[in-house]
Design a protein around this motif. Structure first.
Motif, PDB file in Angstrom:
ATOM      1  N   GLY A 171      19.934  33.722  41.322  1.00  0.00           N
ATOM      2  CA  GLY A 171      19.544  34.269  40.014  1.00  0.00           C
ATOM      3  C   GLY A 171      18.460  35.253  40.262  1.00  0.00           C
ATOM      4  N   VAL A 172      17.508  34.867  40.684  1.00  0.00           N
ATOM      5  CA  VAL A 172      16.197  35.943  40.767  1.00  0.00           C
ATOM      6  C   VAL A 172      16.753  37.177  41.252  1.00  0.00           C
ATOM      7  CG1 VAL A 172      14.133  36.283  41.771  1.00  0.00           C
ATOM      8  CG2 VAL A 172      14.768  33.903  41.237  1.00  0.00           C
ATOM      9  N   ARG A 173      17.613  37.312  42.282  1.00  0.00           N
ATOM     10  CA  ARG A 173      18.050  38.480  42.927  1.00  0.00           C
ATOM     11  C   ARG A 173      18.944  39.250  42.167  1.00  0.00           C
ATOM     12  NH1 ARG A 173      17.942  38.953  48.558  1.00  0.00           N
ATOM     13  NH2 ARG A 173      16.979  37.004  49.780  1.00  0.00           N
ATOM     14  N   MET A 174      19.704  38.525  41.321  1.00  0.00           N
ATOM     15  CA  MET A 174      20.680  39.435  40.114  1.00  0.00           C
ATOM     16  C   MET A 174      19.693  40.176  39.189  1.00  0.00           C
ATOM     17  SD  MET A 174      23.065  37.872  37.355  1.00  0.00           S
ATOM     18  CE  MET A 174      21.673  37.327  36.266  1.00  0.00           C
ATOM     19  N   TRP A 175      18.729  39.441  38.792  1.00  0.00           N
ATOM     20  CA  TRP A 175      17.801  40.202  37.709  1.00  0.00           C
ATOM     21  C   TRP A 175      16.789  41.143  38.403  1.00  0.00           C
ATOM     22  CZ3 TRP A 175      19.082  40.282  33.124  1.00  0.00           C
ATOM     23  CH2 TRP A 175      19.973  39.234  32.605  1.00  0.00           C
ATOM     24  N   LEU A 176      16.621  40.894  39.698  1.00  0.00           N
ATOM     25  CA  LEU A 176      15.730  42.019  40.462  1.00  0.00           C
ATOM     26  C   LEU A 176      16.612  43.120  40.664  1.00  0.00           C
ATOM     27  CD1 LEU A 176      12.891  42.487  41.619  1.00  0.00           C
ATOM     28  CD2 LEU A 176      13.807  41.492  43.827  1.00  0.00           C
ATOM     29  N   GLY A 177      17.985  43.057  41.025  1.00  0.00           N
ATOM     30  CA  GLY A 177      18.767  44.264  41.021  1.00  0.00           C
ATOM     31  C   GLY A 177      18.936  44.882  39.765  1.00  0.00           C
ATOM     32  N   ARG A 178      18.946  44.269  38.434  1.00  0.00           N
ATOM     33  CA  ARG A 178      19.155  44.915  37.441  1.00  0.00           C
ATOM     34  C   ARG A 178      17.827  45.788  37.119  1.00  0.00           C
ATOM     35  NH1 ARG A 178      22.228  42.276  33.367  1.00  0.00           N
ATOM     36  NH2 ARG A 178      21.559  44.120  31.641  1.00  0.00           N
ATOM     37  N   MET A 179      16.678  45.248  37.765  1.00  0.00           N
ATOM     38  CA  MET A 179      15.605  46.070  37.547  1.00  0.00           C
ATOM     39  C   MET A 179      15.576  47.285  38.397  1.00  0.00           C
ATOM     40  SD  MET A 179      13.321  45.590  35.238  1.00  0.00           S
ATOM     41  CE  MET A 179      12.056  46.682  35.877  1.00  0.00           C
ATOM     42  N   ARG A 180      16.252  47.376  39.710  1.00  0.00           N
ATOM     43  CA  ARG A 180      16.237  48.276  40.385  1.00  0.00           C
ATOM     44  C   ARG A 180      17.102  49.344  39.746  1.00  0.00           C
ATOM     45  NH1 ARG A 180      18.957  47.157  46.223  1.00  0.00           N
ATOM     46  NH2 ARG A 180      16.747  47.075  47.176  1.00  0.00           N
ATOM     47  N   GLU A 181      18.424  48.766  38.988  1.00  0.00           N
ATOM     48  CA  GLU A 181      19.049  49.991  38.340  1.00  0.00           C
ATOM     49  C   GLU A 181      18.274  50.430  37.014  1.00  0.00           C
ATOM     50  OE1 GLU A 181      22.194  47.468  36.875  1.00  0.00           O
ATOM     51  OE2 GLU A 181      23.088  47.180  38.953  1.00  0.00           O
ATOM     52  N   LYS A 182      17.431  49.798  36.594  1.00  0.00           N
ATOM     53  CA  LYS A 182      16.456  50.065  35.478  1.00  0.00           C
ATOM     54  C   LYS A 182      15.731  51.189  36.066  1.00  0.00           C
ATOM     55  CE  LYS A 182      14.143  48.520  31.508  1.00  0.00           C
ATOM     56  NZ  LYS A 182      15.494  48.661  30.577  1.00  0.00           N
ATOM     57  N   ALA A 183      15.324  51.085  37.176  1.00  0.00           N
ATOM     58  CA  ALA A 183      14.360  52.260  37.773  1.00  0.00           C
ATOM     59  C   ALA A 183      15.235  53.400  38.073  1.00  0.00           C
ATOM     60  CB  ALA A 183      13.776  51.706  39.193  1.00  0.00           C
ATOM     61  N   GLY A 184      16.297  53.289  38.339  1.00  0.00           N
ATOM     62  CA  GLY A 184      17.308  54.470  38.599  1.00  0.00           C
ATOM     63  C   GLY A 184      17.468  55.106  37.022  1.00  0.00           C
ATOM     64  N   GLU A 185      17.570  54.253  35.935  1.00  0.00           N
ATOM     65  CA  GLU A 185      17.719  55.043  34.674  1.00  0.00           C
ATOM     66  C   GLU A 185      16.440  55.557  34.547  1.00  0.00           C
ATOM     67  OE1 GLU A 185      18.625  51.661  32.459  1.00  0.00           O
ATOM     68  OE2 GLU A 185      20.497  51.222  33.186  1.00  0.00           O
ATOM     69  N   TYR A 186      15.413  55.055  34.778  1.00  0.00           N
ATOM     70  CA  TYR A 186      13.897  55.784  34.476  1.00  0.00           C
ATOM     71  C   TYR A 186      13.972  57.258  35.198  1.00  0.00           C
ATOM     72  CZ  TYR A 186      12.047  51.531  32.449  1.00  0.00           C
ATOM     73  OH  TYR A 186      11.735  50.237  31.672  1.00  0.00           O
ATOM     74  N   ALA A 187      14.498  57.189  36.388  1.00  0.00           N
ATOM     75  CA  ALA A 187      14.424  58.403  37.125  1.00  0.00           C
ATOM     76  C   ALA A 187      15.357  59.485  36.674  1.00  0.00           C
ATOM     77  CB  ALA A 187      15.018  58.118  38.444  1.00  0.00           C
ATOM     78  N   LEU A 188      16.539  59.048  36.014  1.00  0.00           N
ATOM     79  CA  LEU A 188      17.449  60.110  35.412  1.00  0.00           C
ATOM     80  C   LEU A 188      16.843  60.659  33.977  1.00  0.00           C
ATOM     81  CD1 LEU A 188      21.038  58.003  35.456  1.00  0.00           C
ATOM     82  CD2 LEU A 188      20.097  60.190  36.830  1.00  0.00           C
TER      83      LEU A 188
END
Length: 610
Positions: A171-188
């Motif tokens: 469960g923690v890994r799933m939401w941490l993965g979502r934060m990684r995706e969010k970091a990619g959105e910030y970069a865009l």
């Protein structure tokens, strides 16, 4: 809050029990890591919620992540306290990856919050965009570290009997993965903002302590390799790191000297050298702390030893350190332990200030503890020669007061009213003649003095009955006694058949037993169990029945309830040794076992059970 986490860690450290609640019945205690598993699994749930709120843009994640870290930090400190007392348990090993993950979770939240403020700001200056880029690098770097700590948590193995308990971090890994995706959105988003090409660098902590792990990270628009220069005094150390495809680079580092450092990155671009911004880092001393009880209690006229340990932030003992306890100097031994004895001839309490001024690499520490000298505990026991007497007959009550020195006054109360006063220096007795039917209750009361606590005995109840009523009761008791005696003799003659040699009728040596010897054998009280856990269970049952305590109390709570009793110091020794073997999983040494059973036997004798 501190006391709550002290209790929790006592249960984690000393009580690997199969229970989810605070109170555990002693008879149901099983050696298991299940409580520890449930406790830390709750933190995984909190981590998941913090990350979920972070992804969804709910600011509550900031407070929630800090609250989780605060609880884990207190758990870690309390576990360190018990480790310093020689109890080696799994708690310290289990708590470390949770502590590191939680610390990074707080940092990730702060990075995310700062990044969002930049992106929603009406200003989109070059410096703001450069700062945002560095925060994205820091975010990605922090997320990678958090994954590594989750890997450490996955490798933890706890036990419940023969079953292996492992934490589920999915469960923690799933939401941490979502934060990684969010970091990619910030970069865009940043990619669409105007910014000149360049080279930027930053450090995860600009005020670290000696030997603390930090991350030096940055962003380059040029690719290739980057040289990171670390200047300190008259020296410069240069490291070469590769730039990733997205332009990020990082270097894990720790500082081994105090002072100010200048850190910057350099990169050859075409025919010139591009130099980044300069980050100033100030390395501080390692914090130190005292690990000891907040309060120490002793008895008037006896020595009271105040003990503690001095360690640094990393849990390393500080040996050979000078400590000031009020106006006295005390040196720590090689393991960081120190002690000093205090005395008092009267009941009093005093605050003791402890100061460690620090040394070349450690910050100073200070702490204040309370010492209290208590009056001598006193106990009184009372018993009657008979619980039922005829109307007009006398009953004799005998008692004993322990813990006093010299002759003292004891007041006897009957049915709540004063009956008589007795002077005694130990044992005493008195007789009462009953002229009325009914039930009479007695207890003895000692008022105490300047050096001794007051005490009240147990209650003794005597029923006064008519003669015919008692004869009927006595006749039934006689019949019951004869029946039991006949059963015992019958059982003995059939079960203890004499063994004979092949020749003659002579009984085998050692098997001959007279009737009176057999009856004496039956009357003997059972010996103490040789097992520490079972022996303590016997004592536990005696204590709760003698003092009308709740059966749901933990051993530590029983100890607290009986503070001031004559045998309290013995019970403290028994409790700590019991915790060490049964809950801490550390087999007692021979001398510790001998001390455990000796103190336990002494307590049972005081209670009248041995």
């Amino acid at each position: 809050m501190k006391k709550l986490f002290a209790l929790i860690v006592i249960m984690l450290t000393f009580s690997s029990v199969q229970a989810q609640t605070r109170h555990v019945k002693l008879s149901e205690v099983k050696e298991s890591d299940q409580f520890m598993y449930f406790y830390f699994d709750l933190f995984l749930q909190e981590f998941s919620y913090s990350l979920k709120y972070m992804v969804e843009g709910e600011d509550y994640y900031l407070n929630m992540s800090k609250e989780s870290f605060g609880k884990i930090r207190l758990t870690r400190e309390e576990a360190l306290y018990y480790e310093s007392r020689g109890v080696d348990t799994k708690v310290r090993q289990v708590v470390e990856p949770f502590y590191q993950f939680s610390s990074d979770l707080v940092r990730l939240g702060q990075i995310n919050y700062g990044l969002q403020r930049i992106l929603v700001s009406s200003e989109s200056s070059t410096s703001a965009v450069e700062e945002a880029r560095l925060k994205i690098v820091a975010m990605n770097r922090t997320i990678e570290e958090m994954y590594s700590y989750l890997d450490d948590i996955d490798r933890i193995e706890l036990r419940n009997g023969t079953d292996v308990l492992r934490f589920d971090t999915s469960g923690v890994r799933m939401w941490l993965g979502r934060m990684r995706e969010k970091a990619g959105e910030y970069a865009l988003i940043l990619g669409g903002l105007p910014v000149k090409e360049g080279l930027w660098i930053d450090v995860s902590n600009k005020n670290p302590m000696l030997f603390e792990n930090v991350s030096i990270y940055g962003h380059s628009d040029y690719g290739g390799d980057v040289s990171i220069s670390i200047e300190h005094e008259n020296r410069t150390i240069i490291y070469t790191v590769k730039v990733s495809k997205n332009g990020d680079f990082s270097l894990p580092y720790s500082f081994d000297e105090l002072g100010e450092y200048r850190i910057y990155a350099g990169q050859r671009v075409d025919d010139k050298i591009e130099i980044s911004n300069v980050v100033v880092v100030r390395v501080r001393k390692i914090p130190s702390m005292f690990i000891m009880d907040a309060k120490f209690e002793g008895i008037v006229g006896e020595g009271l030893e105040v003990r503690g340990r001095l360690v640094d932030y990393y849990g390393h003992p500080l040996g050979g350190a000078k400590i000031y306890m009020n106006s006295s100097e005390v040196m720590t031994d090689g393991e960081g332990f120190f002690h000093k004895e205090f005395y008092s001839n009267s009941p009093e309490s005093e605050r003791i200030s402890l100061i460690f001024p620090g040394d070349d690499i450690h910050m100073g520490a200070n702490m204040s503890v309370e010492i209290e000298f208590l009056k001598h505990p006193v106990t009184i026991f009372l018993e009657a020669s008979s619980k039922k007497v005829f109307l007009g007959e006398e009953a004799t009550l005998k008692g004993e007061i322990r813990g006093v020195h010299g002759e003292v006054p004891i007041s006897i109360y009957m049915n709540g009213g004063f009956y008589k006063r007795i002077q005694t220096n130990g044992s005493f007795e008195f007789s009462v003649k009953f002229d009325s039917l009914g039930t009479y209750t007695f207890y003895a009361l000692y008022p105490g003095d300047e050096l001794h606590n007051g005490a009240r005995s147990n209650m003794v109840t005597i029923s006064v009955i008519k003669g015919t009523e008692k004869r009927s009761s006595s006749f039934i008791m006689v019949l019951l006694a004869l029946f039991l005696l006949g059963s015992l003799i019958y059982w003995r003659k059939h079960e203890f058949k004499p063994l004979r040699k092949e020749k003659g009728e002579e009984m085998v040596k050692g098997m001959k037993m007279r009737d009176e010897e057999f009856i004496e054998l039956i009357r003997q009280k059972p010996e103490l169990p040789e097992d520490v856990k079972e022996a303590y269970k016997l004592l536990f049952e005696r204590l709760i029945s003698s003092f009308n305590l709740r059966r749901s109390l933990t051993p530590r709570e029983v100890l607290e309830k009986l503070k001031g009793m004559e045998f309290h110091e013995d019970l403290k020794v028994v409790t700590e040794l019991h915790e060490k073997e049964v809950y801490g999983g550390m087999k007692l040494k021979d001398e510790e076992r001998e001390l455990f059973f000796q103190k336990l036997q002494d307590i049972l004798e005081v209670l009248g059970y041995a």
